[in-house]
Design an enzyme around this catalytic site. Structure first.
Site, PDB file in Angstrom:
ATOM      1  N   HIS A 152       0.823  -1.218   0.000  1.00 50.92           N
ATOM      2  CA  HIS A 152       0.000   0.000   0.000  1.00 50.92           C
ATOM      3  C   HIS A 152       0.853   1.262   0.000  1.00 50.92           C
ATOM      4  CE1 HIS A 152      -3.306  -2.707   1.169  1.00 50.92           C
ATOM      5  NE2 HIS A 152      -4.110  -1.746   0.771  1.00 50.92           N
ATOM      6  N   LYS A 156      -1.046   4.943   4.597  1.00 53.07           N
ATOM      7  CA  LYS A 156      -2.034   4.032   5.207  1.00 53.07           C
ATOM      8  C   LYS A 156      -1.781   3.920   6.714  1.00 53.07           C
ATOM      9  CE  LYS A 156      -4.145  -0.528   4.663  1.00 53.07           C
ATOM     10  NZ  LYS A 156      -5.463   0.040   4.965  1.00 53.07           N
TER      11      LYS A 156
END
Ligand code: NAI
Ligand SMILES: O=C(O)C1=N[C@H](C(=O)O)C[C@H](O)C1
EC number: 1.17.1.8
Length: 268
Positions: A152, A156
């Protein structure tokens, strides 16, 4: 309102004389919230009536008459938001991560005295990601080894991702149902550095990568003697989540109670 499960984000169902569904967005200035506001504004059958972010007055969504609230906020605030919506008889579509069985049971308890209110919580609204979870579940019993890698963007807040945690739980449960150990078939005992083999989610190792340039990606690696199977999904753009979000917004009033995942909305 429509029950059409067509997923093209720009496709708007014919509204005829049907009233618009009023939608409020929590986390409206976040990465996902901005995308959701754009998608709701582009849908002819939906009306964006409230945009709420950190520091804004949560009652705005109720004052504006929202019938459905979409929440993409943070794991540490989402429970309070859901409680508020249920109390106000507002349906809730939740993409925020961080739910375990205990939190889901708490929400189910809040819903008991509110038989008409629907709450849908999905760790991933991307159709490809939902299919990846299903394929991993199917494949799990055929391979002695299984490991998950999720990748990611560096902003995040949580790790592992909600999707990876759910994938691991589904894989572990499929293996249990087949009478197999959760996996993997490799030991952790000789690890010279803690964490080198990833997090352990019900016996399935989950590895989290955070890298500039990425959006949201997941790989499930399965291994048997002389072969591997790699299942991979990539969200290159947050637009990938919008068909699933809009589908949930359109269907939630017809699905009272707690729904986890969008699988049932897709007929899976
Ligand atoms: N289910 C899915 O398909 C997806 C889920 N997510 C999840 O959605 C969540 C949000 O992700 P991003 O948009 O990337 O995060 P973000 O950090 O860009 O946005 C979160 C927003 O929520 C706001 N916020 C914080 N507390 C709030 C409160 N009490 N009330 C209203 N707003 C509040 C923040 O100010 C921020 O603008 C994360 O849990 C992420 O994992 C993200 C992408 C897809
Ligand atoms: O934070 C994100 O970006 C994402 N969060 C969800 C998760 O934790 O699984 C869904 C997707 O991976 C994007």
């Amino acid at each position: 309102m429509t029950t059409d499960s067509s997923l093209a984000p720009t496709e708007t169902p014919a509204t005829g004389e049907q009233p618009l569904t009023s939608v409020g967005v929590l986390g409206a200035r976040g990465r996902m919230g901005v995308e959701v506001c754009t998608a709701v504004n582009a849908a002819e059958d939906l009306e964006l009536v409230a945009m709420v972010d950190d520091g804004d007055w949560l009652f705005n969504v109720a004052d504006a008459g929202a019938q459905v609230v979409v929440d993409f906020t943070r794991p540490d605030v989402v429970m309070d938001n859901i409680r508020f919506c249920i109390d106000q008889n507002i349906h809730c579509v939740v993409g925020t991560t961080g739910f375990d069985d205990q939190k889901l049971a708490t929400i189910a308890g809040w819903l008991e005295p509110k038989p008409d209110v629907g709450v849908l919580i999905a760790p991933n609204f991307g159709i490809g990601a939902v299919l990846l979870m299903r394929f991993a579940q199917e494949a799990a019993r055929f391979f002695p080894s299984v490991e998950i890698v999720e990748l990611h963007h560096p902003g995040k807040v949580d790790a592992p991702s909600g999707t990876a945690a759910r994938t691991a739980r589904l894989v572990a449960s499929a293996r249990r149902a087949a009478g197999l150990p959760p996996g993997p078939d490799a030991t952790r005992e000789a690890d010279s550095l803690p964490g080198a083999r990833g997090a352990d989610v019900e016996g399935v190792p989950v590895h989290s990568i955070r890298l500039t340039g990425l959006v949201a990606h997941e790989e499930v690696l399965l291994g048997a003697a002389g072969e591997t199977l790699t299942l991979r999904h990539d969200s290159f753009d947050r637009a990938s989540f919008m068909p699933g979000v809009l589908l949930a917004v359109r269907q939630i009033s017809g699905r009272p109670g707690l729904t986890v995942g969008i699988e049932s909305l897709l007929g899976l």
